[in-house]
Design a protein around this motif. Structure first.
Motif, PDB file in Angstrom:
ATOM      1  N   ASP A 196       0.828  -1.212   0.000  1.00 46.86           N
ATOM      2  CA  ASP A 196       0.000   0.000   0.000  1.00 46.86           C
ATOM      3  C   ASP A 196       0.860   1.259   0.000  1.00 46.86           C
ATOM      4  O   ASP A 196       0.554   2.233  -0.703  1.00 46.86           O
ATOM      5  CB  ASP A 196      -0.909  -0.011   1.227  1.00 46.86           C
ATOM      6  CG  ASP A 196      -1.925   1.115   1.203  1.00 46.86           C
ATOM      7  OD1 ASP A 196      -2.770   1.141   0.284  1.00 46.86           O
ATOM      8  OD2 ASP A 196      -1.859   1.989   2.093  1.00 46.86           O
ATOM      9  N   LEU A 197       1.937   1.246   0.749  1.00 47.18           N
ATOM     10  CA  LEU A 197       2.806   2.422   0.829  1.00 47.18           C
ATOM     11  C   LEU A 197       3.700   2.557  -0.396  1.00 47.18           C
ATOM     12  O   LEU A 197       3.870   3.654  -0.934  1.00 47.18           O
ATOM     13  CB  LEU A 197       3.653   2.340   2.101  1.00 47.18           C
ATOM     14  CG  LEU A 197       2.870   2.384   3.419  1.00 47.18           C
ATOM     15  CD1 LEU A 197       3.790   2.104   4.598  1.00 47.18           C
ATOM     16  CD2 LEU A 197       2.158   3.716   3.590  1.00 47.18           C
ATOM     17  N   PHE A 317       7.823  -6.021  16.958  1.00 47.49           N
ATOM     18  CA  PHE A 317       8.031  -6.207  15.527  1.00 47.49           C
ATOM     19  C   PHE A 317       9.423  -5.716  15.177  1.00 47.49           C
ATOM     20  O   PHE A 317      10.034  -4.935  15.914  1.00 47.49           O
ATOM     21  CB  PHE A 317       6.949  -5.539  14.669  1.00 47.49           C
ATOM     22  CG  PHE A 317       6.868  -4.035  14.769  1.00 47.49           C
ATOM     23  CD1 PHE A 317       7.805  -3.205  14.160  1.00 47.49           C
ATOM     24  CD2 PHE A 317       5.804  -3.435  15.439  1.00 47.49           C
ATOM     25  CE1 PHE A 317       7.712  -1.830  14.226  1.00 47.49           C
ATOM     26  CE2 PHE A 317       5.700  -2.057  15.522  1.00 47.49           C
ATOM     27  CZ  PHE A 317       6.653  -1.253  14.917  1.00 47.49           C
ATOM     28  N   ARG A 318       9.920  -6.180  14.035  1.00 47.29           N
ATOM     29  CA  ARG A 318      11.311  -5.983  13.658  1.00 47.29           C
ATOM     30  C   ARG A 318      11.434  -5.592  12.197  1.00 47.29           C
ATOM     31  O   ARG A 318      10.667  -6.042  11.347  1.00 47.29           O
ATOM     32  CB  ARG A 318      12.073  -7.296  13.913  1.00 47.29           C
ATOM     33  CG  ARG A 318      13.470  -7.359  13.339  1.00 47.29           C
ATOM     34  CD  ARG A 318      14.024  -8.774  13.436  1.00 47.29           C
ATOM     35  NE  ARG A 318      13.185  -9.764  12.762  1.00 47.29           N
ATOM     36  CZ  ARG A 318      13.147  -9.944  11.449  1.00 47.29           C
ATOM     37  NH1 ARG A 318      13.873  -9.189  10.650  1.00 47.29           N
ATOM     38  NH2 ARG A 318      12.366 -10.878  10.929  1.00 47.29           N
ATOM     39  N   VAL A 319      12.443  -4.762  11.903  1.00 53.94           N
ATOM     40  CA  VAL A 319      12.817  -4.402  10.532  1.00 53.94           C
ATOM     41  C   VAL A 319      14.330  -4.545  10.429  1.00 53.94           C
ATOM     42  O   VAL A 319      15.067  -3.924  11.205  1.00 53.94           O
ATOM     43  CB  VAL A 319      12.406  -2.951  10.189  1.00 53.94           C
ATOM     44  CG1 VAL A 319      12.978  -2.541   8.835  1.00 53.94           C
ATOM     45  CG2 VAL A 319      10.896  -2.800  10.204  1.00 53.94           C
ATOM     46  N   ILE A 364       9.962   3.309   5.576  1.00 53.36           N
ATOM     47  CA  ILE A 364      10.808   4.432   5.980  1.00 53.36           C
ATOM     48  C   ILE A 364      12.279   4.046   5.873  1.00 53.36           C
ATOM     49  O   ILE A 364      13.112   4.820   5.378  1.00 53.36           O
ATOM     50  CB  ILE A 364      10.469   4.883   7.412  1.00 53.36           C
ATOM     51  CG1 ILE A 364       9.097   5.569   7.442  1.00 53.36           C
ATOM     52  CG2 ILE A 364      11.536   5.837   7.964  1.00 53.36           C
ATOM     53  CD1 ILE A 364       8.557   5.825   8.831  1.00 53.36           C
ATOM     54  N   CYS A 365      12.613   2.833   6.323  1.00 58.85           N
ATOM     55  CA  CYS A 365      13.989   2.348   6.231  1.00 58.85           C
ATOM     56  C   CYS A 365      14.455   2.301   4.773  1.00 58.85           C
ATOM     57  O   CYS A 365      15.582   2.710   4.454  1.00 58.85           O
ATOM     58  CB  CYS A 365      14.071   0.971   6.873  1.00 58.85           C
ATOM     59  SG  CYS A 365      15.723   0.235   6.899  1.00 58.85           S
ATOM     60  N   TRP A 366      13.605   1.793   3.896  1.00 57.59           N
ATOM     61  CA  TRP A 366      13.930   1.753   2.457  1.00 57.59           C
ATOM     62  C   TRP A 366      14.127   3.154   1.905  1.00 57.59           C
ATOM     63  O   TRP A 366      15.088   3.422   1.170  1.00 57.59           O
ATOM     64  CB  TRP A 366      12.813   1.023   1.705  1.00 57.59           C
ATOM     65  CG  TRP A 366      12.813   1.228   0.226  1.00 57.59           C
ATOM     66  CD1 TRP A 366      13.799   0.883  -0.659  1.00 57.59           C
ATOM     67  CD2 TRP A 366      11.781   1.843  -0.564  1.00 57.59           C
ATOM     68  NE1 TRP A 366      13.435   1.234  -1.950  1.00 57.59           N
ATOM     69  CE2 TRP A 366      12.197   1.821  -1.908  1.00 57.59           C
ATOM     70  CE3 TRP A 366      10.531   2.388  -0.247  1.00 57.59           C
ATOM     71  CZ2 TRP A 366      11.418   2.345  -2.935  1.00 57.59           C
ATOM     72  CZ3 TRP A 366       9.748   2.898  -1.277  1.00 57.59           C
ATOM     73  CH2 TRP A 366      10.201   2.887  -2.604  1.00 57.59           C
ATOM     74  N   LYS A 367      13.238   4.070   2.259  1.00 60.30           N
ATOM     75  CA  LYS A 367      13.352   5.438   1.749  1.00 60.30           C
ATOM     76  C   LYS A 367      14.610   6.134   2.279  1.00 60.30           C
ATOM     77  O   LYS A 367      15.220   6.946   1.568  1.00 60.30           O
ATOM     78  CB  LYS A 367      12.105   6.243   2.106  1.00 60.30           C
ATOM     79  CG  LYS A 367      10.875   5.870   1.273  1.00 60.30           C
ATOM     80  CD  LYS A 367       9.705   6.784   1.568  1.00 60.30           C
ATOM     81  CE  LYS A 367       8.554   6.546   0.610  1.00 60.30           C
ATOM     82  NZ  LYS A 367       7.417   7.468   0.864  1.00 60.30           N
TER      83      LYS A 367
END
Length: 402
Positions: A196-197, A317-319, A364-367
């Motif tokens: 979605d984002l 949760f984790r990224v 956000i991490c990807w961006k």
């Protein structure tokens, strides 16, 4: 609405009729060849730009009274800058290849809003052009050249203009994502929110990989609201979500399959991958392959448990980001063991708000990795715990090699 139709709108067409060179590009209105004075008291020509409030006609009145100028800073005839017009000095990146020197904010006394785009542009042109006329009498932006519009820009993936980026003046920043070819493995709760984002960014292609059907429980942890009729179609997840976003954009490619050792090659041409799977062995297989071919990726995970005494939920949760430059930390940070009852997903409790938060942190991490967002230090591992509401970041200070 096409650029040719926009220039014929009553709010813009007076500029064309008056003889100005009008261009519509990236949902912005441009008037070319506006004469102005530079600091050396030489008459030059620049471009006046304002963003459109909408690309759907009728355009109506402009959303604000500001405008940008591409060229040197416009000056009075004596060579001093026109400070009365300027509220911000550049460089101001409007979109790739378009850099304004100044941002104007001015309106006539007694005028609260410009009624039309033509009125607004003529206001600024008149002020700038008058100073050029002191040095070169008769100089004018009305070149009487036939106006033209630019529909020839690189085709957008969107089926209508991204007015959110236009209104925020962040098109040059959004352009950093334009050429991306993204993979999304797993369309469960977190994966569907990642989609979605990412679907609302200008990435060129989004490849979806999932072999499951879209079932009733999926509807309660996915963006939007699936109807009973949707569920009755018994669609695959990839087909359901591709259809959901088709009215908004192109470039979504469905792969109705799980990623296994037999089809890992499907990932080899991607620029970046989001991994949102609930199997430790599958995660290891996919992530080891991505590291071996030098593709950066983000892996997400969630662990939510029931406290039977308190009758409530707790968890995290984790990224986790892995890049070709820094990847050694990855398998020390994520679960990749067999799901034998001791696995991270043993409870399989998924809640939409946590899926959404997990997805938002991943995007956000990807961006940040793509320099859309600035960052002081790059966090390669992020863990949010519910009970104490803490976000823990692991920053890898030294460059690692694979």
């Amino acid at each position: 609405m096409s650029a040719s139709q926009i220039v014929l709108d009553p709010s813009v067409s007076p500029l064309v009729k008056a003889g100005y060179e009008v261009v519509v590009h990236n949902a912005h209105l441009l008037v070319l060849n506006v004469p102005y004075v530079d600091k050396e008291k030489v008459v030059r020509r620049g471009t006046l730009i304002c963003n459109l409030g909408t690309t759907v006609c009728p355009l109506g009145q402009p959303p604000h009274h500001q405008a940008w100028f591409v060229g040197d800073v416009p000056c009075y005839a004596n060579g001093t800058e026109m400070d009365a017009l300027i509220c911000q000095r550049g460089p101001i990146h409007l979109w790739t290849g378009c850099i304004a020197s100044v941002f104007f904010s001015n309106k006539p006394n007694g005028v609260s809003h410009f009624a039309t785009y033509a009125q607004k542009m003529q206001h600024y042109i008149g002020l700038i052009e008058a100073q050029a006329g002191v040095i070169e009498p008769g100089v004018s932006a009305k070149t009487r050249k036939e106006y033209f519009s630019t529909d020839e820009q690189a085709p957008s993936v969107f089926k209508y203009e991204d007015m959110a980026s236009v209104r925020a003046s962040i098109m040059a920043i959004s352009d950093k994502l334009r050429t991306e070819k993204i993979g999304l493995i797993g369309l469960g709760g977190t994966g569907s929110y990642i989609l979605d984002l990412v679907a609302k960014t200008p990435v060129g292609e989004i490849h979806l990989y999932d072999g499951d059907q879209f079932e009733t429980h999926n509807a309660f942890r996915a963006p939007g609201a699936a109807s009973a009729a949707d569920l009755a179609q018994n669609l695959s997840k990839v087909d359901y979500f591709a259809a959901r976003y088709a009215p908004m954009r192109n470039g979504i490619v469905s792969h109705k399959c799980r990623i296994t050792e037999n089809n890992l090659h499907l990932l080899d041409e991607l620029d970046f991958v989001f991994v949102a799977v609930d199997s430790g062995p599958s995660r290891r297989l996919i992530c080891e392959h991505l590291q071996s071919v030098g593709i950066a990726f983000i892996d997400v995970g969630m662990d939510v448990q029931i406290n039977q005494q308190a009758i409530g939920l707790y968890g995290m949760f984790r990224v986790t980001l892995s890049t070709p430059e820094q990847s050694k930390h990855f398998f020390d940070s994520v679960p990749t063991f067999e799901d034998d009852g001791e696995g991270l997903y043993r409870s399989n409790i998924q809640v939409a708000d946590l899926n959404m938060c997990n997805a938002a942190h991943a995007v956000i991490c990807w961006k940040q990795y793509r320099s859309f967002y600035l960052e002081h230090n790059r966090a390669h591992h992020r863990v949010f715990t519910l009970f104490d509401q803490k976000l823990q970041l692991r920053v890898i200070a030294e460059k690692e090699t694979r």
